[in-house]
Design an enzyme around this catalytic site. Structure first.
Site, PDB file in Angstrom:
ATOM      1  N   ALA A  59       0.647  -0.971   0.106  1.00  0.00           N
ATOM      2  CA  ALA A  59      -0.040  -0.378   0.139  1.00  0.00           C
ATOM      3  C   ALA A  59       1.125   1.404   0.095  1.00  0.00           C
ATOM      4  O   ALA A  59       0.197   2.386   1.074  1.00  0.00           O
ATOM      5  CB  ALA A  59      -0.947  -0.252   1.243  1.00  0.00           C
ATOM      6  N   HIS A  60       2.094   1.243  -1.191  1.00  0.00           N
ATOM      7  CA  HIS A  60       2.218   1.836  -0.702  1.00  0.00           C
ATOM      8  C   HIS A  60       2.562   3.166  -2.627  1.00  0.00           C
ATOM      9  O   HIS A  60       2.860   2.316  -3.391  1.00  0.00           O
ATOM     10  CB  HIS A  60       4.251   2.578  -0.576  1.00  0.00           C
ATOM     11  CG  HIS A  60       4.196   2.286   0.390  1.00  0.00           C
ATOM     12  ND1 HIS A  60       4.974   2.704   1.545  1.00  0.00           N
ATOM     13  CD2 HIS A  60       3.991   0.723   1.431  1.00  0.00           C
ATOM     14  CE1 HIS A  60       5.254   2.069   2.972  1.00  0.00           C
ATOM     15  NE2 HIS A  60       3.516   0.845   3.665  1.00  0.00           N
ATOM     16  N   ASP A  74       0.745  -2.486  12.677  1.00  0.00           N
ATOM     17  CA  ASP A  74       0.445  -1.603  11.421  1.00  0.00           C
ATOM     18  C   ASP A  74      -0.247  -0.946  10.823  1.00  0.00           C
ATOM     19  O   ASP A  74      -1.429  -1.147  10.200  1.00  0.00           O
ATOM     20  CB  ASP A  74       0.566  -2.946  10.380  1.00  0.00           C
ATOM     21  CG  ASP A  74       1.054  -2.656   9.197  1.00  0.00           C
ATOM     22  OD1 ASP A  74       1.461  -1.090   9.115  1.00  0.00           O
ATOM     23  OD2 ASP A  74       0.952  -2.857   8.025  1.00  0.00           O
ATOM     24  N   GLY A 103      -5.102 -11.869  11.773  1.00  0.00           N
ATOM     25  CA  GLY A 103      -5.470 -13.331  10.745  1.00  0.00           C
ATOM     26  C   GLY A 103      -5.692 -13.417   9.484  1.00  0.00           C
ATOM     27  O   GLY A 103      -6.330 -14.446   8.801  1.00  0.00           O
TER      28      GLY A 103
HETATM   29 ZN   LIG Z   1       3.163  -0.135   7.807  1.00  0.00          ZN
END
Ligand SMILES: [Zn+2]
Length: 397
Positions: A144-145, A278, A253
């Site tokens: 997700a960058h 995160d 999970g």
């Molecule tokens: Zn991160």
């Protein structure tokens, strides 16, 4: 002074049944079991201002989250200190009493602005440091960058960012196989900044070279890197087979199957696993659209993904959930789960002399957990957080 008694006190290698902890100001000044003398008579009683009977609840050290982007609708990635404080308070209410603020890939000028604005919160002791996750990441493992903003590490750019952060940048995640990657690892280690291997497409040799040059952390092991391989060893193989690197795991999970998390604990022990959230701003919030740095994300059923792809975009978890799952789903003894949620990450980021375990002289950061391991109260620096869930004080007789 505050006495917390009738608790199952969770320490690194033991659980003290029917234990007690005594705090004074922001510090833990004593702890023990009922077999020892509970403070409450003579000299100690005079100076003990409050006693709380925890009714047999678990008392664990405050959680240490070394990788978190936001929560409670607030994000660290905007660089707004007021917003950052809301994220800190949200996670604190879930038991995280120490955390690093993680950024995401952005333009260098934007990152300079973010770190210079958040540095004050580190200087004030609200944050344990800043974490640059990007832009020195692999384009094929960018998750997700924003791929358009990725770049190879260059020492002058690192120097510029570290200077903008006034020494508060504690960790930089990078892909060591990029041109200049190994030099950057050495430069960071030489400057006392954690070089974390992550968002990498490296095979084992490049990851090993990074470890040899001072890299000490695996950024969310298995996510955004090649998986374990038995004939074509990967960065994950190298990080797992190292004897010292701290391995971050996202135990929600979704990011890593519980069977593999269980296997990692069996292989390296809780002294080398750091549970992280995160988490993004959507943690603690309803499903829907959110932002992660410059990118749009969508949260459905509590899982955050990029809007225009399937890539996971952080988690919506809090540390109490990571901890509870470690016991209830992964099957760890509670003291091992506590190590991975507090002392190991504290050691990874160099704050274990002050926080991370219930020890005399350490900061009184404590979490009260009910038998189902749900947070009933949080103490940060000797003071209860919020007022809704306070345990009832009892009179010392
Ligand atoms: Zn991160």
């Amino acid at each position: 002074m505050t006495l917390l008694r009738n608790a199952a006190v969770v320490r690194p290698n033991e659980v003290i049944a029917d234990g007690w902890v005594l705090t004074s100001g922001d510090r833990i000044v004593a702890f023990g079991s009922s077999a020892d003398e509970v403070p409450g008579s003579g000299e100690v009683a005079d100076s003990t201002s409050e006693t709380f009977d925890l009714g047999g609840a678990y008392l664990v050290p405050g959680f240490v989250d070394m990788h978190v982007h936001g929560g409670g609708g607030a994000s660290f990635t905007t660089g707004d200190p007021q917003e950052a404080l809301r994220a800190i308070e949200f996670h604190r209410s879930h038991g995280t009493t120490t955390n690093i603020a993680s950024g995401v890939t952005a333009a260098i000028s934007d990152l300079e602005k973010q770190v210079s604005e958040l540095a004050g919160l580190v200087e004030d002791g609200q944050l344990a440091g800043l974490h640059l996750e990007g832009p020195f990441l692999s384009a094929v493992r960018c998750g997700a960058h924003d791929p358009a903003l990725l770049r190879a590490p260059e020492l002058p750019v690192l120097d510029q960012l570290v200077a903008a952060g006034r020494g508060t940048i504690r960790m930089v995640t990078l892909a060591p196989e990029l041109p200049g990657g190994l030099d950057a690892v050495k430069w960071l280690a030489d400057h006392g900044i954690i070089a974390a291997v992550g968002h990498t497409d490296a095979a084992a040799p490049d990851a090993r070279s990074a470890l040899n040059r001072g890299a000490s952390v695996a950024t969310h092991l298995f996510n955004a890197m090649r998986g374990l391989q038995h004939r074509d060893p990967t960065a994950a193989n190298a990080l797992l087979s190292d004897t010292e690197a701290i391995l971050e795991l996202v135990n929600d999970g979704f990011h890593v199957d519980p069977s593999l998390i269980s296997l990692v604990f069996k292989m390296v022990g809780a002294g080398r696993v750091a549970l992280i959230t995160d988490a993004v701003s959507a943690a603690g919030m309803p499903d829907g659209p959110y932002r992660l740095g410059p990118l749009d994300i969508e949260v459905a059923d509590g899982v955050a993904r990029l809007t225009d792809s399937d890539a996971l975009a952080g988690s919506t978890m809090t540390m109490d959930v990571a901890f509870r799952r470690a016991v209830q789903v992964i099957g760890l003894p509670i003291e091992q789960a506590s190590l991975a949620a507090s002392l190991t990450p504290a050691r990874a980021i160099g704050v274990d002399d002050r926080v991370g375990s219930i020890e005399v002289g350490k900061i009184a950061d404590l979490v009260v957990l009910d038998p189902e391991l749900r947070v009933s109260a949080v103490m940060s620096r000797g003071a209860w957080v919020g007022d809704a869930k306070l345990p009832k004080p009892v009179n010392v007789s």
